[in-house]
Write a protein that holds these residues in place. Structure first.
Motif, mmCIF file in Angstrom:
data_model
loop_
_atom_site.group_PDB
_atom_site.id
_atom_site.type_symbol
_atom_site.label_atom_id
_atom_site.label_comp_id
_atom_site.label_asym_id
_atom_site.label_seq_id
_atom_site.Cartn_x
_atom_site.Cartn_y
_atom_site.Cartn_z
ATOM 1 N N GLY A 105 54.125 32.057 6.210
ATOM 2 C CA GLY A 105 55.286 31.730 5.094
ATOM 3 C C GLY A 105 55.112 30.543 4.587
ATOM 4 N N HIS A 106 54.672 29.903 5.091
ATOM 5 C CA HIS A 106 55.082 27.832 5.564
ATOM 6 C C HIS A 106 54.260 27.763 3.941
ATOM 7 C CE1 HIS A 106 53.544 23.613 6.002
ATOM 8 N NE2 HIS A 106 54.651 24.370 7.731
ATOM 9 N N PRO A 107 54.931 27.396 3.186
ATOM 10 C CA PRO A 107 54.707 26.572 1.996
ATOM 11 C C PRO A 107 53.107 25.613 2.110
ATOM 12 C CG PRO A 107 56.604 25.194 2.538
ATOM 13 C CD PRO A 107 55.883 26.045 4.235
ATOM 14 N N GLN A 108 52.858 25.105 2.955
ATOM 15 C CA GLN A 108 52.130 23.589 2.467
ATOM 16 C C GLN A 108 50.332 24.549 3.680
ATOM 17 O OE1 GLN A 108 54.060 21.937 4.375
ATOM 18 N NE2 GLN A 108 55.134 21.921 2.085
ATOM 19 N N PRO A 109 50.439 26.193 3.747
ATOM 20 C CA PRO A 109 49.488 26.662 4.602
ATOM 21 C C PRO A 109 47.867 25.809 4.659
ATOM 22 C CG PRO A 109 49.696 28.488 3.654
ATOM 23 C CD PRO A 109 50.316 26.972 3.049
ATOM 24 N N GLU A 110 47.481 25.630 3.615
ATOM 25 C CA GLU A 110 45.899 25.357 3.325
ATOM 26 C C GLU A 110 46.108 24.264 3.807
ATOM 27 O OE1 GLU A 110 48.028 24.527 1.379
ATOM 28 O OE2 GLU A 110 47.720 24.213 -0.421
ATOM 29 N N CYS A 111 46.845 22.609 3.749
ATOM 30 C CA CYS A 111 47.023 21.650 4.450
ATOM 31 C C CYS A 111 46.762 21.847 5.896
ATOM 32 C CB CYS A 111 48.248 20.535 3.573
ATOM 33 S SG CYS A 111 47.191 20.976 1.959
ATOM 34 N N ALA A 112 47.942 22.793 6.198
ATOM 35 C CA ALA A 112 47.824 22.540 7.547
ATOM 36 C C ALA A 112 46.843 22.950 8.437
ATOM 37 C CB ALA A 112 48.910 24.006 8.132
ATOM 38 N N GLU A 113 45.774 23.362 7.630
ATOM 39 C CA GLU A 113 44.978 24.252 8.455
ATOM 40 C C GLU A 113 44.142 23.254 8.324
ATOM 41 O OE1 GLU A 113 44.307 29.017 7.531
ATOM 42 O OE2 GLU A 113 43.372 27.745 6.171
ATOM 43 N N THR A 114 44.124 22.440 7.342
ATOM 44 C CA THR A 114 42.937 20.915 7.538
ATOM 45 C C THR A 114 42.889 20.246 8.752
ATOM 46 O OG1 THR A 114 42.066 21.142 5.468
ATOM 47 C CG2 THR A 114 41.779 19.004 6.033
ATOM 48 N N PHE A 115 45.033 20.353 8.756
ATOM 49 C CA PHE A 115 45.402 19.277 9.849
ATOM 50 C C PHE A 115 44.433 19.347 10.763
ATOM 51 C CE2 PHE A 115 48.450 17.192 12.310
ATOM 52 C CZ PHE A 115 48.235 16.428 12.224
ATOM 53 N N PHE A 116 45.049 20.546 11.580
ATOM 54 C CA PHE A 116 44.728 21.590 12.439
ATOM 55 C C PHE A 116 42.985 21.445 12.836
ATOM 56 C CE2 PHE A 116 42.865 25.302 15.146
ATOM 57 C CZ PHE A 116 43.584 25.409 16.191
ATOM 58 N N ASN A 117 41.947 21.815 11.566
ATOM 59 C CA ASN A 117 40.731 21.339 11.950
ATOM 60 C C ASN A 117 40.332 20.021 12.239
ATOM 61 O OD1 ASN A 117 40.259 24.038 10.996
ATOM 62 N ND2 ASN A 117 39.393 23.394 9.576
ATOM 63 N N SER A 118 40.994 19.150 11.512
ATOM 64 C CA SER A 118 40.775 17.409 12.150
ATOM 65 C C SER A 118 41.740 17.159 13.414
ATOM 66 C CB SER A 118 42.541 16.365 11.503
ATOM 67 O OG SER A 118 41.962 16.810 9.529
ATOM 68 N N VAL A 119 42.515 17.788 13.755
ATOM 69 C CA VAL A 119 42.790 16.994 15.708
ATOM 70 C C VAL A 119 41.748 18.342 16.543
ATOM 71 C CG1 VAL A 119 44.647 18.089 17.260
ATOM 72 C CG2 VAL A 119 45.088 16.857 14.549
ATOM 73 N N CYS A 120 41.213 19.249 15.885
ATOM 74 C CA CYS A 120 40.834 20.012 17.032
ATOM 75 C C CYS A 120 38.782 19.020 17.429
ATOM 76 C CB CYS A 120 40.524 21.437 17.139
ATOM 77 S SG CYS A 120 42.223 22.100 16.561
ATOM 78 N N CYS A 121 38.786 18.339 15.533
ATOM 79 C CA CYS A 121 37.996 18.011 15.526
ATOM 80 C C CYS A 121 37.290 16.643 16.509
ATOM 81 C CB CYS A 121 36.785 17.569 13.984
ATOM 82 S SG CYS A 121 36.304 18.946 13.231
ATOM 83 N N ARG A 122 38.550 16.257 16.458
ATOM 84 C CA ARG A 122 38.595 14.958 17.425
ATOM 85 C C ARG A 122 38.651 15.442 19.257
ATOM 86 N NH1 ARG A 122 41.392 10.069 14.470
ATOM 87 N NH2 ARG A 122 40.885 10.827 12.801
ATOM 88 N N ILE A 123 38.655 16.617 19.656
ATOM 89 C CA ILE A 123 39.165 16.876 20.784
ATOM 90 C C ILE A 123 38.307 17.711 20.814
ATOM 91 C CG2 ILE A 123 40.765 18.575 22.129
ATOM 92 C CD1 ILE A 123 43.184 18.033 20.573
#
Ligand SMILES: Nc1ncnc2c1ncn2[C@@H]1O[C@H](COP(=O)(O)OP(=O)(O)OP(=O)(O)O)[C@@H](O)[C@H]1O
Length: 616
Positions: A105-123
């Motif tokens: 139900g999040h209005p920007q799920p695709e961008c939120a997924e990308t943000f998740f990737n950016s964070v995880c790829c740094r860790i």
């Protein structure tokens, strides 16, 4: 590099709880990012109405850094509050699963997924960049989000002119934006818009309707409203360019409609990869992209997201498109056609319309620069107003490509010219750092192979490109034709940034008279040349070697080698004037029909009649 440690194992229940908390922290990081991103569009609207172009430009530039800042912030929070560097594989898989749940139900799920990737790829280590840990494939569909929007904030509004009359519809469309500043003469603008629509549509069908995206788009000194007109089986894009006239002694500041563009080509140019990103307040960005894509289906989603300022998601989509394309093609990466770069090794995949640029370890004579300086210049352009004349670059680190798809000669060139950038990992070639750009026809090849009309067009465009870059405050540095490309839409765009300078930091000079004939004929200049000096009178030997080219210059840009033209731009930039180059030809301005608003001053650019002849 920190990555999950297999020695630190959580009991399952604890892992679930810890995974949930990490997922919440990442979602909070994204929500904070998107709130700040949206606020920038709200601020842009106010700055447009105030006519504060410099602040608008700064905002557009600063916004590009927001994403990385929020990712860093989130990584720091995860490390500080959740010890995220010391968790194990099972836990990270849990984090992803919890995150998917949190995005329902999040209005920007695709961008939120990308943000998740950016964070995880740094860790996480590169070995974890697969779908178990990050969103290599999207997990959430965005298609139905539009239906969940609150009725008071829809993505677009629909108008039925047959019911109320076209004038009333156009009046309502303009009013619905609720600008604080008044329109100078809305009746005049409505009449002009109606004339354009009637001339284009002819007979009106029963289903005649106009869909208008609710949030306006801001960039440079203009605001754009984007719409589609449906009439019988025809779907036409419609873009309204709204501009601001400053207050005078007799009238307060006001708005007017400068153009109504109804052609797909005009839309393509407006959203070109050579323009800076728009500022637009979007609740559901995927719905904006779906709307825009219905108007120009050939333009990849990746480029729409980038144009809307969501360039990191655009980059993620681009990489997915590339991997998909590699699975469905068999050609090899080869050197890009044209003259080899002294700073970059440039290669391409013929079946895919992009080039890949790797900075060499050593630069050929006479280039005296460093990797850091080259990267700084590419960054400068990325964040500068590109005015439709400088290609956007996507920057990638540690990008893996299948080794089997590399032409042997190209691999040898990469190993020889940029060994520090190349690593072999199993079946992959991993490139430590590269830029990706839209592929164009290098202008030197276009001029060499073109007929007389093509040469004439190429030089007219080349001159306009440089003049518009000067108006934007950029001196290209290396102006040889090989550093410019011709786009599919017939526009000349610059792509080699390693020598760009701010025009304001340069000094435009006139060549002094030679002291004697010997000095004049000598190989070296008889006058001192300092870094940042620009001597326009010295360019003809480099640019006018071909008679057809020289004739075209004379026809279109007789002022090109005159230092006065360069100084005029420099003075305007130094006085803080913001370039006022509209991304559509002058003949499409409503003012050109005779009754509309007069042109706003445009920093000494090509006269309207001249610009009129150019293709969009
Ligand atoms: N976007 C592009 N589309 C098509 N070809 C390109 C593109 N970018 C670069 N090329 C090709 O690669 C060549 C070298 O690229 P570029 O000019 O960016 O490298 P460089 O090393 O900075 O060049 P220079 O030696 O002029 O400084 C170009 O002359 C052109 O032939």
């Amino acid at each position: 590099m920190p990555f999950p440690s297999a020695t630190h194992r959580f009991p399952r229940v604890l892992a679930d709880a810890a995974g949930f908390e990490l997922a919440i922290a990442i979602r909070q990081g994204f929500d904070r990012h998107y709130a700040i991103f949206r606020q920038a569009a709200v601020d842009a609207r106010a700055l447009f109405e105030q006519g504060d172009w410099q602040a608008l430009q700064r905002l557009n530039r600063d916004r590009i850094a927001f994403y990385d800042a929020r990712v860093q912030e989130c990584v720091a929070t995860l490390a500080r509050e959740h010890h995220a560097t010391a968790v194990d594989d099972a836990l990270w898989q849990q984090v992803k699963l919890h995150y998917i749940g949190l995005l329902t139900g999040h209005p920007q799920p695709e961008c939120a997924e990308t943000f998740f990737n950016s964070v995880c790829c740094r860790i996480l280590h590169r070995a974890y960049f697969n779908n178990d840990f990050i969103f290599v494939r999207p997990a959430l569909a965005t298609e139905y989000l539009e239906n969940d929007e609150p009725a008071e904030a829809p993505t677009y509004r629909v108008y039925y002119p047959r019911d109320e009359g076209l004038d009333t519809t156009l009046w309502r469309i303009l009013s619905h934006f609720h600008f604080e500043a008044p329109f100078e003469d809305m009746s005049r603008d409505v009449a002009l818009m109606r004339a354009v629509i009637e001339a284009r549509l002819g007979l009106v069908a029963d289903n005649f309707q106009i869909h208008v995206l609710s949030s306006p788009f801001f960039r440079n000194t203009a605001c754009f409203a984007v719409a589609r007109i449906i009439n019988a089986d025809t779907v036409l894009p419609a873009v309204l360019a709204i501009r601001r006239r400053p207050a005078s002694d007799v009238a307060p500041a006001s708005l007017y409609v400068d153009a109504l563009l109804l052609e797909p080509r005009a839309l393509a140019t407006l959203f070109s990869f050579a323009h800076s990103y728009f500022l637009v307040d979007m609740g559901v960005p995927s719905a904006y992209v779906a709307f825009l894509q219905s108007l120009l289906p050939g333009k990849p989603k990746a480029e729409w997201y980038a144009s809307l300022g969501l360039q990191k998601h655009g980059k993620a989509l681009f990489y997915r498109d590339l991997l998909h394309h590699l699975r469905h093609s068999s050609d090899a990466f080869v050197s890009a056609p044209g003259i080899k770069g002294l700073v970059m090794i440039v290669f391409t995949l013929p079946s895919f319309p992009y080039v890949f640029k790797v900075i060499r370890d050593r630069f050929g004579w006479p280039k005296e620069t460093t990797r850091e300086a080259v990267m700084a210049r590419y960054r400068l352009v990325k964040t500068h107003d590109r005015l439709g004349r400088m290609a956007d670059t996507l920057e990638f680190s540690k990008a893996a490509f299948p080794r089997a798809r590399f032409d042997e000669a190209l691999l040898a060139e990469l190993k020889d010219g940029a060994p520090s950038m190349i690593e072999f990992d199993g079946d992959d070639v991993v490139i430590q750092h590269l830029y990706i750009e839209r592929r164009m026809t290098p202008l030197n090849l276009y001029l060499r192979d073109g007929d007389d009309a093509a040469v004439d067009h190429g030089i007219a465009e080349y001159g306009h490109a440089i003049k518009e870059m000067l108006a934007a405050g950029i001196f290209p540095g290396d102006m040889l034709y090989k550093n410019f490309g011709m786009t599919r839409h017939g526009r000349v765009v610059f792509y080699d940034y390693d020598e760009v300078e701010y025009l304001a930091d340069c000094t435009v000079k006139t060549v002094p008279a030679p002291p004697d004939e010997e000095a004049e004929l000598g190989a070296e200049p008889w006058y001192p040349v300092a870094p940042g000096d620009i001597f326009p009178e010295t360019y003809p030997p480099f640019l006018l070697g071909d008679a057809r080219v020289a004739a075209a210059f004379k026809r279109h840009h007789p002022d090109f080698f005159d230092p006065a033209m360069w100084r005029a731009h420099q003075n305007a930039v130094r006085q803080g004037r913001v370039a006022d180059v509209m991304p559509y030809p002058a003949h499409l301005r409503l003012a050109a029909t005779g009754a509309g608003a007069p042109a706003a001053g445009n920093a000494g650019l090509a006269p309207d009649a001249e610009r009129d002849r150019r293709s969009v």
